[in-house]
Motif scaffolding. Structure first.
Motif, PDB file in Angstrom:
ATOM      1  N   LEU A   1       0.956  -1.252   0.086  1.00 59.35           N
ATOM      2  CA  LEU A   1      -0.160   0.097  -0.054  1.00 59.35           C
ATOM      3  C   LEU A   1       0.936   1.263  -0.019  1.00 59.35           C
ATOM      4  CD1 LEU A   1      -2.629  -1.200   2.555  1.00 59.35           C
ATOM      5  CD2 LEU A   1      -2.915  -1.037   0.205  1.00 59.35           C
ATOM      6  N   PRO A   2       0.318   2.471  -0.409  1.00 54.39           N
ATOM      7  CA  PRO A   2       1.144   3.633  -0.646  1.00 54.39           C
ATOM      8  C   PRO A   2       1.423   4.002   1.068  1.00 54.39           C
ATOM      9  CG  PRO A   2      -0.987   4.018  -1.333  1.00 54.39           C
ATOM     10  CD  PRO A   2      -0.998   2.599  -1.073  1.00 54.39           C
ATOM     11  N   ARG A   3       2.755   4.645   1.335  1.00 55.08           N
ATOM     12  CA  ARG A   3       3.170   5.102   2.491  1.00 55.08           C
ATOM     13  C   ARG A   3       2.601   6.313   2.831  1.00 55.08           C
ATOM     14  NH1 ARG A   3       8.109   1.631   3.424  1.00 55.08           N
ATOM     15  NH2 ARG A   3       8.036   0.591   1.324  1.00 55.08           N
ATOM     16  N   SER A   4       2.359   7.291   1.708  1.00 55.32           N
ATOM     17  CA  SER A   4       1.794   8.487   2.176  1.00 55.32           C
ATOM     18  C   SER A   4       0.824   8.912   0.960  1.00 55.32           C
ATOM     19  CB  SER A   4       2.804   9.662   2.050  1.00 55.32           C
ATOM     20  OG  SER A   4       3.576   9.588   0.850  1.00 55.32           O
ATOM     21  N   ARG A   5      -0.047   9.988   1.475  1.00 55.44           N
ATOM     22  CA  ARG A   5      -1.158  10.550   0.483  1.00 55.44           C
ATOM     23  C   ARG A   5      -0.327  11.043  -0.768  1.00 55.44           C
ATOM     24  NH1 ARG A   5      -5.650  10.623   1.704  1.00 55.44           N
ATOM     25  NH2 ARG A   5      -7.078  11.072   3.285  1.00 55.44           N
ATOM     26  N   ARG A   6      -1.190  11.034  -1.807  1.00 58.39           N
ATOM     27  CA  ARG A   6      -0.725  11.820  -3.112  1.00 58.39           C
ATOM     28  C   ARG A   6      -0.423  13.108  -2.655  1.00 58.39           C
ATOM     29  NH1 ARG A   6      -4.346  11.771  -8.244  1.00 58.39           N
ATOM     30  NH2 ARG A   6      -5.500   9.940  -7.677  1.00 58.39           N
ATOM     31  N   ALA A   7       0.694  13.781  -3.491  1.00 60.00           N
ATOM     32  CA  ALA A   7       1.073  14.922  -3.299  1.00 60.00           C
ATOM     33  C   ALA A   7      -0.229  15.880  -3.840  1.00 60.00           C
ATOM     34  CB  ALA A   7       2.528  15.397  -4.193  1.00 60.00           C
ATOM     35  N   ALA A   8      -0.002  17.174  -3.284  1.00 61.31           N
ATOM     36  CA  ALA A   8      -0.914  18.292  -3.601  1.00 61.31           C
ATOM     37  C   ALA A   8      -0.736  18.373  -5.163  1.00 61.31           C
ATOM     38  CB  ALA A   8      -0.957  19.439  -2.988  1.00 61.31           C
ATOM     39  N   LEU A   9      -1.989  18.801  -5.930  1.00 57.42           N
ATOM     40  CA  LEU A   9      -1.955  19.111  -7.350  1.00 57.42           C
ATOM     41  C   LEU A   9      -1.216  20.617  -7.457  1.00 57.42           C
ATOM     42  CD1 LEU A   9      -5.101  17.693  -8.519  1.00 57.42           C
ATOM     43  CD2 LEU A   9      -3.045  16.753  -9.031  1.00 57.42           C
ATOM     44  N   PRO A  10      -0.646  20.793  -8.564  1.00 58.83           N
ATOM     45  CA  PRO A  10      -0.037  22.221  -8.842  1.00 58.83           C
ATOM     46  C   PRO A  10      -1.471  23.126  -8.879  1.00 58.83           C
ATOM     47  CG  PRO A  10       0.495  21.072 -10.470  1.00 58.83           C
ATOM     48  CD  PRO A  10       0.031  20.007  -9.436  1.00 58.83           C
ATOM     49  N   GLU A  11      -0.975  24.403  -8.388  1.00 60.44           N
ATOM     50  CA  GLU A  11      -2.048  25.554  -8.977  1.00 60.44           C
ATOM     51  C   GLU A  11      -2.305  25.352 -10.339  1.00 60.44           C
ATOM     52  OE1 GLU A  11      -3.896  27.246  -6.880  1.00 60.44           O
ATOM     53  OE2 GLU A  11      -3.113  26.066  -5.206  1.00 60.44           O
ATOM     54  N   PRO A  12      -3.595  25.826 -10.965  1.00 56.84           N
ATOM     55  CA  PRO A  12      -3.777  25.916 -12.338  1.00 56.84           C
ATOM     56  C   PRO A  12      -2.729  27.105 -12.799  1.00 56.84           C
ATOM     57  CG  PRO A  12      -5.856  25.620 -11.263  1.00 56.84           C
ATOM     58  CD  PRO A  12      -4.750  25.810 -10.105  1.00 56.84           C
ATOM     59  N   VAL A  13      -2.480  27.121 -14.301  1.00 55.68           N
ATOM     60  CA  VAL A  13      -1.870  27.976 -14.937  1.00 55.68           C
ATOM     61  C   VAL A  13      -3.066  28.862 -15.741  1.00 55.68           C
ATOM     62  CG1 VAL A  13      -0.115  28.711 -16.487  1.00 55.68           C
ATOM     63  CG2 VAL A  13       0.209  26.698 -15.092  1.00 55.68           C
ATOM     64  N   ASP A  14      -2.837  30.172 -15.529  1.00 54.43           N
ATOM     65  CA  ASP A  14      -3.859  31.257 -16.093  1.00 54.43           C
ATOM     66  C   ASP A  14      -3.180  31.393 -17.422  1.00 54.43           C
ATOM     67  OD1 ASP A  14      -5.678  31.475 -14.204  1.00 54.43           O
ATOM     68  OD2 ASP A  14      -4.573  33.015 -13.290  1.00 54.43           O
ATOM     69  N   ALA A  15      -3.929  31.144 -18.803  1.00 53.71           N
ATOM     70  CA  ALA A  15      -3.162  31.246 -19.872  1.00 53.71           C
ATOM     71  C   ALA A  15      -4.380  31.457 -20.903  1.00 53.71           C
ATOM     72  CB  ALA A  15      -2.533  29.898 -20.463  1.00 53.71           C
ATOM     73  N   SER A  16      -3.900  32.096 -21.981  1.00 54.30           N
ATOM     74  CA  SER A  16      -4.817  32.444 -23.150  1.00 54.30           C
ATOM     75  C   SER A  16      -4.346  31.775 -24.136  1.00 54.30           C
ATOM     76  CB  SER A  16      -5.144  33.850 -23.298  1.00 54.30           C
ATOM     77  OG  SER A  16      -3.630  34.472 -23.714  1.00 54.30           O
ATOM     78  N   GLY A  17      -5.455  31.361 -24.982  1.00 51.00           N
ATOM     79  CA  GLY A  17      -5.019  30.459 -26.284  1.00 51.00           C
ATOM     80  C   GLY A  17      -5.317  29.257 -26.109  1.00 51.00           C
ATOM     81  N   THR A  18      -4.881  28.387 -27.246  1.00 49.12           N
ATOM     82  CA  THR A  18      -5.309  27.016 -27.089  1.00 49.12           C
ATOM     83  C   THR A  18      -4.117  26.371 -26.850  1.00 49.12           C
ATOM     84  OG1 THR A  18      -4.466  26.604 -29.522  1.00 49.12           O
ATOM     85  CG2 THR A  18      -6.618  27.487 -29.383  1.00 49.12           C
ATOM     86  N   VAL A  19      -4.538  25.100 -26.378  1.00 48.88           N
ATOM     87  CA  VAL A  19      -3.655  24.156 -26.001  1.00 48.88           C
ATOM     88  C   VAL A  19      -2.633  24.007 -26.861  1.00 48.88           C
ATOM     89  CG1 VAL A  19      -3.164  21.791 -25.068  1.00 48.88           C
ATOM     90  CG2 VAL A  19      -5.191  23.083 -24.184  1.00 48.88           C
ATOM     91  N   SER A  20      -3.021  23.834 -28.224  1.00 50.64           N
ATOM     92  CA  SER A  20      -2.047  23.397 -29.367  1.00 50.64           C
ATOM     93  C   SER A  20      -0.880  24.589 -29.239  1.00 50.64           C
ATOM     94  CB  SER A  20      -2.492  23.391 -30.627  1.00 50.64           C
ATOM     95  OG  SER A  20      -3.442  22.094 -30.534  1.00 50.64           O
ATOM     96  N   ASP A  21      -1.439  26.030 -29.040  1.00 50.69           N
ATOM     97  CA  ASP A  21      -0.611  27.288 -29.161  1.00 50.69           C
ATOM     98  C   ASP A  21       0.567  27.073 -27.962  1.00 50.69           C
ATOM     99  OD1 ASP A  21      -1.810  28.087 -31.505  1.00 50.69           O
ATOM    100  OD2 ASP A  21      -2.987  29.170 -30.300  1.00 50.69           O
ATOM    101  N   LEU A  22      -0.110  26.691 -26.909  1.00 45.02           N
ATOM    102  CA  LEU A  22       0.866  26.725 -25.632  1.00 45.02           C
ATOM    103  C   LEU A  22       1.750  25.629 -25.786  1.00 45.02           C
ATOM    104  CD1 LEU A  22      -2.005  26.915 -22.931  1.00 45.02           C
ATOM    105  CD2 LEU A  22      -0.314  28.804 -23.589  1.00 45.02           C
ATOM    106  N   VAL A  23       1.687  24.318 -26.459  1.00 41.37           N
ATOM    107  CA  VAL A  23       2.467  23.397 -26.562  1.00 41.37           C
ATOM    108  C   VAL A  23       3.634  23.964 -27.629  1.00 41.37           C
ATOM    109  CG1 VAL A  23       2.916  21.078 -27.466  1.00 41.37           C
ATOM    110  CG2 VAL A  23       1.015  21.414 -25.831  1.00 41.37           C
ATOM    111  N   ALA A  24       3.071  24.718 -28.713  1.00 46.17           N
ATOM    112  CA  ALA A  24       4.021  25.018 -29.529  1.00 46.17           C
ATOM    113  C   ALA A  24       4.938  26.081 -28.946  1.00 46.17           C
ATOM    114  CB  ALA A  24       3.355  25.639 -30.831  1.00 46.17           C
ATOM    115  N   ASP A  25       4.473  27.129 -28.408  1.00 51.55           N
ATOM    116  CA  ASP A  25       5.698  28.148 -27.498  1.00 51.55           C
ATOM    117  C   ASP A  25       6.282  27.368 -26.734  1.00 51.55           C
ATOM    118  OD1 ASP A  25       3.969  30.098 -28.533  1.00 51.55           O
ATOM    119  OD2 ASP A  25       2.739  30.488 -27.040  1.00 51.55           O
ATOM    120  N   GLN A  26       6.193  26.242 -25.959  1.00 52.26           N
ATOM    121  CA  GLN A  26       6.989  25.565 -25.035  1.00 52.26           C
ATOM    122  C   GLN A  26       8.124  24.917 -25.945  1.00 52.26           C
ATOM    123  OE1 GLN A  26       7.028  25.224 -21.706  1.00 52.26           O
ATOM    124  NE2 GLN A  26       5.769  26.858 -21.673  1.00 52.26           N
TER     125      GLN A  26
END
Length: 87
Positions: free
Chosen positions: A60-85
């Motif tokens: 069994l897991p020894r600890s709880r899952r880590a907290a999720l990161p805060e959502p990123v505020d972004a404009s544009g489509t996911v495809s545009d964001l990936v292309a920028d990265q």
């Protein structure tokens, strides 16, 4: 442990009888149009995971899952964001 497969209608029509079978140790697999949808097992029987842990094949897991990161505020489509990265 004995096991049996029954349809929803059969379970509904003979619920008390089938629950008595479960109480006696039978594991029931409930089907809908021939496809398994649920399993009714006696209280106290190990789940698949519990059996694996007891056998030493899983832990069994020894600890709880880590907290999720805060959502990123972004404009544009996911495809545009990936292309920028990728630039």
């Amino acid at each position: 442990m004995k096991s049996a497969t029954i349809g929803i209608r059969e379970l509904r029509d003979g619920l008390s009888r089938h629950l008595a079978e479960v109480r006696a140790g039978t594991e029931l697999t409930v089907t809908d149009h021939g496809r398994p949808i649920a399993r009714i097992v006696p209280i106290g029987s190990d789940s698949g995971l519990e059996a694996l842990v007891r056998a030493g094949l899983a832990t069994l897991p020894r600890s709880r899952r880590a907290a999720l990161p805060e959502p990123v505020d972004a404009s544009g489509t996911v495809s545009d964001l990936v292309a920028d990265q990728r630039r």
